[in-house]
Design a protein around this motif. Structure first.
Motif, PDB file in Angstrom:
ATOM      1  N   ARG A 142      -5.398  -9.184 -17.613  1.00  0.00           N
ATOM      2  CA  ARG A 142      -6.282  -9.089 -16.600  1.00  0.00           C
ATOM      3  C   ARG A 142      -5.592  -9.908 -15.344  1.00  0.00           C
ATOM      4  NH1 ARG A 142     -11.530  -8.287 -18.679  1.00  0.00           N
ATOM      5  NH2 ARG A 142     -12.149  -8.309 -16.221  1.00  0.00           N
ATOM      6  N   ASP A 143      -4.985 -10.888 -15.620  1.00  0.00           N
ATOM      7  CA  ASP A 143      -4.420 -11.727 -14.270  1.00  0.00           C
ATOM      8  C   ASP A 143      -3.420 -10.720 -13.732  1.00  0.00           C
ATOM      9  OD1 ASP A 143      -6.058 -13.952 -15.252  1.00  0.00           O
ATOM     10  OD2 ASP A 143      -4.050 -14.819 -16.070  1.00  0.00           O
ATOM     11  N   ILE A 144      -2.550 -10.033 -14.405  1.00  0.00           N
ATOM     12  CA  ILE A 144      -1.790  -9.030 -13.825  1.00  0.00           C
ATOM     13  C   ILE A 144      -2.399  -8.054 -12.915  1.00  0.00           C
ATOM     14  CG2 ILE A 144       0.002  -7.372 -14.397  1.00  0.00           C
ATOM     15  CD1 ILE A 144       0.860  -9.464 -16.597  1.00  0.00           C
ATOM     16  N   GLU A 145      -3.622  -7.486 -13.573  1.00  0.00           N
ATOM     17  CA  GLU A 145      -4.436  -6.408 -12.977  1.00  0.00           C
ATOM     18  C   GLU A 145      -4.758  -6.968 -11.689  1.00  0.00           C
ATOM     19  OE1 GLU A 145      -7.888  -3.414 -13.680  1.00  0.00           O
ATOM     20  OE2 GLU A 145      -7.556  -5.089 -14.826  1.00  0.00           O
ATOM     21  N   HIS A 146      -5.256  -8.178 -11.603  1.00  0.00           N
ATOM     22  CA  HIS A 146      -5.814  -8.860 -10.430  1.00  0.00           C
ATOM     23  C   HIS A 146      -4.550  -9.270  -9.243  1.00  0.00           C
ATOM     24  CE1 HIS A 146     -10.166  -9.109 -10.884  1.00  0.00           C
ATOM     25  NE2 HIS A 146      -9.964  -8.735 -12.149  1.00  0.00           N
ATOM     26  N   ALA A 147      -3.340  -9.515  -9.873  1.00  0.00           N
ATOM     27  CA  ALA A 147      -2.295  -9.583  -8.930  1.00  0.00           C
ATOM     28  C   ALA A 147      -2.187  -8.097  -8.300  1.00  0.00           C
ATOM     29  CB  ALA A 147      -1.031  -9.808  -9.814  1.00  0.00           C
ATOM     30  N   VAL A 148      -2.157  -7.005  -8.866  1.00  0.00           N
ATOM     31  CA  VAL A 148      -1.944  -5.768  -8.369  1.00  0.00           C
ATOM     32  C   VAL A 148      -3.339  -5.471  -7.302  1.00  0.00           C
ATOM     33  CG1 VAL A 148      -1.876  -3.124  -8.391  1.00  0.00           C
ATOM     34  CG2 VAL A 148      -1.216  -4.775 -10.302  1.00  0.00           C
ATOM     35  N   LEU A 149      -4.524  -6.001  -7.646  1.00  0.00           N
ATOM     36  CA  LEU A 149      -5.441  -5.734  -6.679  1.00  0.00           C
ATOM     37  C   LEU A 149      -5.251  -6.575  -5.324  1.00  0.00           C
ATOM     38  CD1 LEU A 149      -8.466  -5.885  -9.538  1.00  0.00           C
ATOM     39  CD2 LEU A 149      -7.541  -3.856  -8.133  1.00  0.00           C
ATOM     40  N   TRP A 150      -4.557  -7.842  -5.727  1.00  0.00           N
ATOM     41  CA  TRP A 150      -4.598  -8.910  -4.286  1.00  0.00           C
ATOM     42  C   TRP A 150      -3.403  -7.975  -3.750  1.00  0.00           C
ATOM     43  CZ3 TRP A 150      -0.186 -10.795  -2.264  1.00  0.00           C
ATOM     44  CH2 TRP A 150      -0.250 -11.641  -1.228  1.00  0.00           C
ATOM     45  N   LEU A 151      -2.483  -7.204  -4.473  1.00  0.00           N
ATOM     46  CA  LEU A 151      -1.439  -6.845  -3.415  1.00  0.00           C
ATOM     47  C   LEU A 151      -2.207  -5.522  -2.609  1.00  0.00           C
ATOM     48  CD1 LEU A 151       1.594  -6.513  -5.734  1.00  0.00           C
ATOM     49  CD2 LEU A 151       1.459  -7.594  -3.488  1.00  0.00           C
ATOM     50  N   GLN A 152      -2.992  -4.810  -3.192  1.00  0.00           N
ATOM     51  CA  GLN A 152      -3.592  -3.532  -2.669  1.00  0.00           C
ATOM     52  C   GLN A 152      -4.241  -4.207  -1.394  1.00  0.00           C
ATOM     53  OE1 GLN A 152      -5.674  -1.751  -5.726  1.00  0.00           O
ATOM     54  NE2 GLN A 152      -3.841  -0.431  -6.493  1.00  0.00           N
ATOM     55  N   LYS A 153      -4.825  -5.217  -1.394  1.00  0.00           N
ATOM     56  CA  LYS A 153      -5.488  -5.789  -0.308  1.00  0.00           C
ATOM     57  C   LYS A 153      -5.013  -6.053   1.031  1.00  0.00           C
ATOM     58  CE  LYS A 153      -9.227  -7.324  -3.122  1.00  0.00           C
ATOM     59  NZ  LYS A 153     -10.248  -8.641  -3.737  1.00  0.00           N
ATOM     60  N   GLN A 154      -3.523  -6.412   0.756  1.00  0.00           N
ATOM     61  CA  GLN A 154      -2.451  -6.896   1.859  1.00  0.00           C
ATOM     62  C   GLN A 154      -2.537  -5.609   2.826  1.00  0.00           C
ATOM     63  OE1 GLN A 154      -2.448 -10.161   1.633  1.00  0.00           O
ATOM     64  NE2 GLN A 154      -3.724  -9.602  -0.189  1.00  0.00           N
ATOM     65  N   THR A 155      -2.206  -5.760   4.004  1.00  0.00           N
ATOM     66  CA  THR A 155      -2.147  -4.846   4.975  1.00  0.00           C
ATOM     67  C   THR A 155      -0.777  -4.239   5.156  1.00  0.00           C
ATOM     68  OG1 THR A 155      -2.017  -6.351   6.789  1.00  0.00           O
ATOM     69  CG2 THR A 155      -4.125  -5.497   6.380  1.00  0.00           C
ATOM     70  N   TRP A 156       0.156  -4.986   4.561  1.00  0.00           N
ATOM     71  CA  TRP A 156       1.311  -4.688   4.794  1.00  0.00           C
ATOM     72  C   TRP A 156       1.993  -4.112   3.479  1.00  0.00           C
ATOM     73  CZ3 TRP A 156       3.598  -7.510   0.791  1.00  0.00           C
ATOM     74  CH2 TRP A 156       3.077  -8.704   0.424  1.00  0.00           C
ATOM     75  N   VAL A 157       1.354  -3.738   2.326  1.00  0.00           N
ATOM     76  CA  VAL A 157       1.597  -3.218   1.368  1.00  0.00           C
ATOM     77  C   VAL A 157       1.171  -1.842   1.105  1.00  0.00           C
ATOM     78  CG1 VAL A 157       1.207  -3.099  -1.348  1.00  0.00           C
ATOM     79  CG2 VAL A 157       1.645  -5.422  -0.046  1.00  0.00           C
ATOM     80  N   ASP A 158       2.128  -0.964   0.537  1.00  0.00           N
ATOM     81  CA  ASP A 158       1.805   0.452   0.460  1.00  0.00           C
ATOM     82  C   ASP A 158       1.315   0.651  -0.990  1.00  0.00           C
ATOM     83  OD1 ASP A 158       1.644   3.246  -0.295  1.00  0.00           O
ATOM     84  OD2 ASP A 158       3.582   3.656   0.680  1.00  0.00           O
ATOM     85  N   LYS A 159      -0.046   0.611  -1.169  1.00  0.00           N
ATOM     86  CA  LYS A 159      -0.504   0.548  -2.430  1.00  0.00           C
ATOM     87  C   LYS A 159      -0.319   1.357  -3.318  1.00  0.00           C
ATOM     88  CE  LYS A 159      -5.113   2.130  -1.390  1.00  0.00           C
ATOM     89  NZ  LYS A 159      -6.603   1.884  -1.056  1.00  0.00           N
ATOM     90  N   GLU A 160       0.187   2.716  -2.890  1.00  0.00           N
ATOM     91  CA  GLU A 160       0.610   3.696  -3.967  1.00  0.00           C
ATOM     92  C   GLU A 160       1.917   3.639  -4.425  1.00  0.00           C
ATOM     93  OE1 GLU A 160      -1.574   6.004  -4.612  1.00  0.00           O
ATOM     94  OE2 GLU A 160      -2.985   5.259  -3.249  1.00  0.00           O
ATOM     95  N   ARG A 161       2.686   2.630  -3.993  1.00  0.00           N
ATOM     96  CA  ARG A 161       3.919   2.448  -4.382  1.00  0.00           C
ATOM     97  C   ARG A 161       4.150   0.753  -4.875  1.00  0.00           C
ATOM     98  NH1 ARG A 161       8.158   3.403   0.142  1.00  0.00           N
ATOM     99  NH2 ARG A 161       6.562   2.427   1.464  1.00  0.00           N
ATOM    100  N   ILE A 162       3.823   0.765  -6.113  1.00  0.00           N
ATOM    101  CA  ILE A 162       3.867  -0.572  -7.046  1.00  0.00           C
ATOM    102  C   ILE A 162       4.500  -0.396  -8.120  1.00  0.00           C
ATOM    103  CG2 ILE A 162       2.315  -2.501  -7.726  1.00  0.00           C
ATOM    104  CD1 ILE A 162       0.540  -2.042  -5.585  1.00  0.00           C
ATOM    105  N   GLY A 163       5.384  -1.195  -8.500  1.00  0.00           N
ATOM    106  CA  GLY A 163       6.090  -1.238 -10.009  1.00  0.00           C
ATOM    107  C   GLY A 163       5.980  -2.543 -10.419  1.00  0.00           C
ATOM    108  N   ILE A 164       6.513  -2.364 -11.757  1.00  0.00           N
ATOM    109  CA  ILE A 164       6.079  -3.782 -12.489  1.00  0.00           C
ATOM    110  C   ILE A 164       7.600  -3.863 -13.124  1.00  0.00           C
ATOM    111  CG2 ILE A 164       4.911  -2.706 -14.537  1.00  0.00           C
ATOM    112  CD1 ILE A 164       3.550  -5.290 -14.892  1.00  0.00           C
ATOM    113  N   PHE A 165       7.873  -5.304 -13.464  1.00  0.00           N
ATOM    114  CA  PHE A 165       9.444  -5.583 -14.151  1.00  0.00           C
ATOM    115  C   PHE A 165       9.151  -6.824 -14.649  1.00  0.00           C
ATOM    116  CE2 PHE A 165      12.799  -8.570 -13.131  1.00  0.00           C
ATOM    117  CZ  PHE A 165      13.810  -8.112 -13.778  1.00  0.00           C
TER     118      PHE A 165
END
Length: 607
Positions: free
Chosen positions: A440-463
């Protein structure tokens, strides 16, 4: 405002890095020895402290030097394993190097040895081994003069040796009860009698360090009665701790000069190392090396106490070995580990942020934003969960991170619940909850990224690798809606089979930390990525070492097989001569190229 032009550097420049670790001084203080991969494999080298090219001492290709000690007599004792199998053997090496004598005789036994396990006069070594029972680690002492070896413990747990007292009468021994609880024992080497020094209730860590020169006690790092690890002296007469430093962060590395006059220690303050020195005779602080914000490790004094060696690194420069002269206040950098020719200003420094998770808890994370990213120039991003899971993401140099950043891919590296460095209550949140709160913490990391104006929320990977590989597999199977692609390195895919195949001596620990593969089978399957494999939507890259003893190859095999049955694009690469992680430089470069190309192809080329 004109858009900043970003200089692109070659992949090879970011990876033109020498790795090194461990440090010990020669008895005359004129040389230091350390392990480095200048030869392409991690071997033992020595170097004059006043400069000059290092001299190679071991010449392994398929073996990896893991730890070592430089005896006062001039020769070395070291441990090494074969192709990453973690069945460490102990060797003795003459001062000239090259031809080593193996001291341990069983290929099926793990022998654990460190620099701290050498007696002050160099005659004895202590080590831990599971020779008596694969489920236990016992402590042994070997007389290097006569060859006599004695077992000091009698099974029933995981024991490790610490340090010999100044006159070799006593040896401190640690029993690992779990990752958050240890006990210290004192062994009288005259008669083998063990006495328990740290009876306690609840969970407490005790790390035994240098003895006081008079043998009346020894330094300890402990979190007894505290959230964070402080620094204390254990007084043998009183049988209790005498606290010196109790910061609201963890004390993590400590060194005492041989005469006991100077103490050095570092504190992990929100992921950054702070170094402190104290004159123990006058009770006052001593000037510490002038360093920027970064990470410090391997504090170690020269035999005469006049110099302090340590490693230092930042997010924009790999670790280097330094020597600090306490009298002249001169700081000398001995190694040159970055050869890529990239100005540090062209790399990216991370920013420490905190975001709220599902339960309102604030999760610390390091965010790396590529140069030129903006609302008008949105960039893809990668979430990078760390291994462990009881470990901490910190701002160290990652060639992979910096290469991806140079190609315009942001990195978010969270210290999800269960991470170390934030107190033992936070660390314990991962116990028996793998694939729970931290996902759930990792999910909210993605949600934080999606709120950033400089992030393309359609292009997120995980490693991620190890537990980070498990987190990656959990994310792409249970949170499939967020990811364009994923990279898993030696991650468990099935918690039941993972627990059935861990090293035998881990089984004292894993029931409490993760679960029991029989009693908790249904729960563990409900948290296993393999259970949700039909949900995967994105392409994956899976990397595995064939000799991995922690997360065996079958963990990756079964996931890849199921993905391929479904027609999910998956690239699978097995390194036949590696274990849990890669040690050979040629393999590291191959894996890094595979990961980089995969992420660029899936996050950038399809934009």
């Amino acid at each position: 405002m004109a858009k900043r032009k970003v200089t692109q550097y070659a992949f090879e420049q970011f990876w033109a890095v020498r790795r090194c670790y461990g440090v010990d001084f020669s008895s005359d203080g004129k040389f230091v020895a350390y392990v480095t991969d200048i030869s392409g494999q991690l071997n033992l080298w020595k170097q004059p402290i006043d400069g000059g090219y290092p001299l190679q001492l071991t010449f392994f290709d398929d073996q990896t030097v893991r730890s070592f000690a430089w005896r006062p007599q001039g020769d070395f004792v070291f441990s090494a394993d074969f192709q990453g199998n973690e069945l460490y053997q102990i060797y003795r090496l003459p001062p000239t190097g090259i031809v080593a004598e193996r001291l341990t005789g069983r290929d099926d036994v793990r022998h654990q040895f460190s620099r701290d396990n050498l007696s002050n006069d160099g005659r004895f070594i202590a080590y831990a081994a599971n020779a008596n029972n694969p489920m236990d680690m016992d402590v042994f002492v070997r007389d290097l003069k006569t060859g006599e070896t004695r077992c000091l413990t009698k099974g029933g747990g995981i024991f490790f040796p610490n340090r010999f007292s100044p006159q070799n009468r006593f040896l401190v021994i640690t029993r690992l009860n779990n990752t958050m609880d240890t006990d210290l024992f004192l062994c009288d080497l005259r008669n083998g009698e063990l006495s328990h020094l740290t009876p306690h209730e609840g969970y407490a860590i005790y790390y035994a360090l240098d003895w006081l020169p008079d043998g009346s006690g020894f330094w300890v790092v402990s979190d007894e009665g505290r959230e964070f690890k402080g620094l204390a002296i254990y007084r043998l007469k009183e049988r209790k701790l005498e606290w010196l430093e109790t910061p609201n962060w963890d004390v993590e590395d400590v060194a005492l000069s041989p005469d006991g006059s100077v103490l050095a220690w570092s504190v992990n303050e929100d992921g950054i190392s702070r170094i402190y020195l104290r004159d123990m005779r006058r009770g006052r602080s001593i000037s510490a090396p002038p360093l920027p914000e970064g990470l410090i490790s391997n504090l170690h004094f020269s035999p005469d106490g006049s110099k302090l060696a340590f490693y230092f690194e930042t997010a924009t420069h790999p670790e280097e070995l330094f020597v600090w002269d306490l009298k002249s206040k001169r700081l000398t950098q001995l190694t040159q580990n970055f050869l890529g020719g990239i100005p540090e200003g062209h790399m990216v420094k991370p920013k420490l942020i905190r975001y709220k998770s599902f339960d309102g808890r604030e999760i610390p994370a390091w965010v790396f934003v590529p140069h030129g990213a903006s609302s008008a120039n949105k960039v893809p991003a990668v979430v990078s969960p760390h291994g462990g899971p009881e470990w901490q993401e910190r701002p160290w140099y990652s060639p992979l991170y910096q290469f991806l950043l140079n190609r315009g891919i942001a990195i978010l590296a969270p210290n999800f619940r269960g991470s170390t460095g934030y107190g033992k209550s936070y660390q314990r949140l991962i116990w028996r909850d793998w694939g729970g709160g931290e996902l759930r913490d990792i999910e909210h990391a993605v949600l934080w990224l999606q709120k950033q104006t400089w992030v393309d929320k359609e292009r997120i990977g995980i490693f991620g690798g190890s537990f980070g590989g498990f987190a990656t597999l959990s994310a792409v199977t249970r949170l499939p809606q967020y990811w364009r692609c994923g990279v898993d390195i030696c991650g468990p895919s099935n918690l039941v089979t993972f627990l059935q195949t861990v090293p035998p001596f881990w089984k004292h620990l894993t029931k409490e930390l993760v679960g029991d593969p029989d009693e908790d089978r249904e729960f563990l399957l409900s948290r296993s990525p393999i259970t949700y494999v039909d949900n995967v939507r994105c392409p994956l890259l899976v990397i595995q070492g064939a000799n991995d003893p922690r997360v065996v190859k079958a963990e990756s095999d079964q996931m890849v097989e199921r993905l391929r049955q479904r027609g999910v694009p998956v690239d699978y690469v097995v390194f036949e001569d590696e274990g849990h992680g890669l040690t050979k430089r040629v393999n590291m470069l191959k894996a890094a190229r595979l990961i980089s190309d995969f992420l660029l192809r899936n996050l950038c080329e399809s934009a």
